[in-house]
Write a protein that holds these residues in place. Structure first.
Motif, PDB file in Angstrom:
ATOM      1  N   ILE A  63       1.152  -1.509   0.354  1.00  9.80           N
ATOM      2  CA  ILE A  63       0.610   0.363  -0.386  1.00  9.80           C
ATOM      3  C   ILE A  63       1.066   1.208   0.202  1.00  9.80           C
ATOM      4  N   CYS A  64       0.959   2.126  -1.256  1.00  9.04           N
ATOM      5  CA  CYS A  64       1.564   3.684  -1.357  1.00  9.04           C
ATOM      6  C   CYS A  64       0.187   4.222  -0.980  1.00  9.04           C
ATOM      7  N   LYS A  65       0.702   5.855  -0.377  1.00 11.41           N
ATOM      8  CA  LYS A  65       0.177   6.578  -0.512  1.00 11.41           C
ATOM      9  C   LYS A  65       0.672   6.758  -1.465  1.00 11.41           C
ATOM     10  N   GLN A  66       1.874   7.414  -2.204  1.00 14.09           N
ATOM     11  CA  GLN A  66       2.913   8.267  -3.765  1.00 14.09           C
ATOM     12  C   GLN A  66       2.248   7.547  -5.000  1.00 14.09           C
ATOM     13  N   ASN A  67       2.548   8.432  -5.836  1.00  9.39           N
ATOM     14  CA  ASN A  67       1.707   8.179  -6.845  1.00  9.39           C
ATOM     15  C   ASN A  67       3.266   8.164  -8.192  1.00  9.39           C
ATOM     16  N   CYS A  68       4.426   7.540  -7.996  1.00  9.68           N
ATOM     17  CA  CYS A  68       5.260   7.424  -9.309  1.00  9.68           C
ATOM     18  C   CYS A  68       4.943   7.148 -10.259  1.00  9.68           C
ATOM     19  N   LEU A  69       5.232   7.923 -11.005  1.00 13.15           N
ATOM     20  CA  LEU A  69       4.220   7.379 -12.393  1.00 13.15           C
ATOM     21  C   LEU A  69       5.162   6.655 -13.040  1.00 13.15           C
ATOM     22  N   TYR A  70       6.174   5.172 -13.041  1.00 17.25           N
ATOM     23  CA  TYR A  70       6.922   4.549 -12.890  1.00 17.25           C
ATOM     24  C   TYR A  70       6.580   2.974 -11.928  1.00 17.25           C
ATOM     25  N   CYS A  71       5.819   3.849 -11.164  1.00  8.99           N
ATOM     26  CA  CYS A  71       5.869   2.049 -10.119  1.00  8.99           C
ATOM     27  C   CYS A  71       4.334   1.467 -10.330  1.00  8.99           C
ATOM     28  N   GLY A  72       4.373   0.259 -10.258  1.00  8.38           N
ATOM     29  CA  GLY A  72       2.973  -0.094 -10.089  1.00  8.38           C
ATOM     30  C   GLY A  72       2.424  -0.147  -8.936  1.00  8.38           C
ATOM     31  N   LEU A  73       2.689   0.584  -7.294  1.00  4.92           N
ATOM     32  CA  LEU A  73       2.278   0.531  -6.716  1.00  4.92           C
ATOM     33  C   LEU A  73       2.010   1.678  -6.329  1.00  4.92           C
ATOM     34  N   ARG A  74       1.851   2.639  -7.552  1.00  2.00           N
ATOM     35  CA  ARG A  74       1.370   4.149  -7.211  1.00  2.00           C
ATOM     36  C   ARG A  74      -0.436   3.550  -7.025  1.00  2.00           C
ATOM     37  N   ARG A  75      -0.547   4.632  -6.172  1.00  2.00           N
ATOM     38  CA  ARG A  75      -2.156   4.611  -5.585  1.00  2.00           C
ATOM     39  C   ARG A  75      -3.242   4.907  -6.683  1.00  2.00           C
ATOM     40  N   SER A 109       8.327  -2.045   2.183  1.00  2.00           N
ATOM     41  CA  SER A 109       6.956  -1.324   1.725  1.00  2.00           C
ATOM     42  C   SER A 109       6.681  -0.120   0.792  1.00  2.00           C
ATOM     43  N   GLY A 110       5.175   0.653   0.193  1.00  2.00           N
ATOM     44  CA  GLY A 110       5.251   0.829  -0.213  1.00  2.00           C
ATOM     45  C   GLY A 110       5.401   2.722   1.175  1.00  2.00           C
ATOM     46  N   GLU A 111       4.593   3.294   0.725  1.00  2.00           N
ATOM     47  CA  GLU A 111       4.622   4.502   1.912  1.00  2.00           C
ATOM     48  C   GLU A 111       3.295   4.285   2.059  1.00  2.00           C
ATOM     49  N   ASP A 112       3.411   3.613   3.494  1.00  2.00           N
ATOM     50  CA  ASP A 112       2.384   3.327   3.826  1.00  2.00           C
ATOM     51  C   ASP A 112       1.983   3.586   4.879  1.00  2.00           C
TER      52      ASP A 112
HETATM   53 FE1  SF4 Z   1       6.900   5.642  -5.088  1.00  2.00          FE
HETATM   54 FE2  SF4 Z   1       8.043   3.885  -3.799  1.00  2.00          FE
HETATM   55 FE3  SF4 Z   1       5.139   4.189  -3.421  1.00  2.00          FE
HETATM   56 FE4  SF4 Z   1       6.361   2.635  -5.520  1.00  2.00          FE
HETATM   57  S1  SF4 Z   1       6.284   1.664  -3.583  1.00  2.00           S
HETATM   58  S2  SF4 Z   1       4.605   4.484  -5.827  1.00  2.00           S
HETATM   59  S3  SF4 Z   1       8.296   3.816  -5.839  1.00  2.00           S
HETATM   60  S4  SF4 Z   1       7.030   5.805  -3.505  1.00  2.00           S
END
Ligand code: SF4
Ligand code: 5AD
Ligand code: FES
Length: 351
Positions: A63-75, A109-112
């Motif tokens: 679970i991640c609160k960020q939205n990095c364009l490259y990452c599959g875990l983006r919110r 983890s993601g930023e959870d």
């Molecule tokens: Fe960004 Fe890391 Fe979240 Fe992926 S897991 S969206 S790289 S902060």
């Protein structure tokens, strides 16, 4: 007036110094790859020796609160089922990893925000009882949070700068601040963590000059660990159609980092193996000295999908441990038996 590739590499080996222009040349000249890899392998042997450090990776929340364009875990990615491991399960994976012989665990983890220090701290304290070193890779936090996690038992922290091109960073990571990321790295250092950073190689719009400055940034911060991986476009993200990085360029970045930071811990990254069969073993022969096998149970691996083609999706922790050990022996190296803290060496290495 200008030096040849061989002269530049010899200078780097002797002085640990290269300019931005020299780095650019070594990142691009087709004739530089082979001698660069050989030099990085020599420097690795001289400064850190033949032993490979293994770190057991626990992916405890996607679970991640960020939205990095490259990452599959983006919110904004709705395609991935989300999970958070219970404390009990994290401890269970940790215990099994310790039984498999791991002396370092990496909790990623993601930023959870659910895993605030009050929740994670007690888990760290228990894991410490296993006699392992603990690395966290859980993103940007306040200085106070980093301090609390350090007290709870974290020894190391991984936070890639991703790119030193501030404008590109803030485009790739909407809502995030490059200056705050540097602030995090400096806070972590001051709090006595061993600090790891690193870059993605091949982001859209990333220049070779900025990659050269990434290497100089690692050196200037004198970080303890540097993880470099190719960017692999993920179909569930806005960068689905991007070109992505190459194995060769990621290896050159890694090799140059070894020349300028000869005693750092440098992983052969999983993303490298995704692009190239046996990519991690090649990386270990091009400057790397660390591998981070997954010790999370199979059920969760496919949900921790940063990029497509992730390796070992159907392998259990014991399989990866056996596989990696066998491959390391296969290239004539051995597995380290200690916790693998950075051993600082003066230039000239162990001689
Ligand atoms: Fe960004 Fe890391 Fe979240 Fe992926 S897991 S969206 S790289 S902060
Ligand atoms: N390709 C390669 N690496 C990626 N990461 C995130 N998304 C990707 C991708 N598509 C990396 C970032 C992050 C680390 C945990 O995973 O560099 O810091
Ligand atoms: Fe997982 Fe080879 S490292 S099976």
């Amino acid at each position: 007036m200008s030096m040849t590739v061989e002269e530049l590499i010899a200078k780097a080996e002797q002085t640990q110094q290269l300019t931005e222009d020299e780095l650019v040349l070594l990142l691009t000249d087709p004739a530089a790859a082979a001698p660069l890899y050989e030099a990085a392998n020599r420097v690795r042997e001289q400064y850190v020796g033949p032993q490979v450090e293994l770190r057991g990776l626990i992916e405890f929340s996607n679970i991640c609160k960020q939205n990095c364009l490259y990452c599959g875990l983006r919110r904004d990615n709705r395609q991935v089922p989300r999970y958070r491991l219970e404390a009990k399960m994290i401890l269970d994976f940790g215990r099994r990893a310790a039984e498999l012989g791991y002396k370092t665990l990496v909790l990623q983890s993601g930023e959870d925000d659910f895993f605030a220090p009050e929740r994670l701290g007690p888990v760290l304290q228990e894991l410490k009882n296993l006699g392992v070193a603990l690395t966290l890779s859980i993103g940007e936090k306040s200085r106070e949070e980093y301090a609390a996690l350090r007290v709870a038992g974290a020894d190391r922290y991984l936070l890639r700068i991703e790119t030193t091109d501030k404008e590109l960073y803030e485009k790739m990571d909407p809502g995030m601040s490059w200056d705050n990321r540097v602030r995090c790295l400096l806070d972590l250092k001051e709090l006595g963590y061993e600090v790891g950073t690193g870059s993605l190689v091949g982001l859209p719009g990333q220049t070779i000059e900025s990659l050269a400055r990434d290497v100089l940034f690692f050196q200037k911060l004198d970080v303890d660990m540097v993880g470099i991986g190719p960017f692999i476009p993920n179909p569930d993200t806005p960068l689905a159609e991007a070109v992505g990085g190459t194995f060769d360029l990621a290896c050159r970045m890694m090799a140059l980092t070894r020349l300028l930071l000869p005693d750092a811990n440098i992983p052969a990254t999983t993303a490298m193996e995704t692009l190239q069969p046996d990519g991690r073993m090649l990386a270990l022969q091009r400057g790397a000295n660390v591998v981070m096998p997954n010790v999370t149970d199979t059920d969760y691996r496919k949900m921790y999908m940063l990029y497509p083609g992730k390796i070992c999706l159907n392998d259990a922790p014991a399989d990866c441990r056996g596989c990696v050990t066998g491959k390391i022996h296969g290239i004539g190296r051995s597995v380290s038996q200690d916790q693998g803290f950075r051993r600082r060496r003066k230039s000239g290495g162990m001689n």
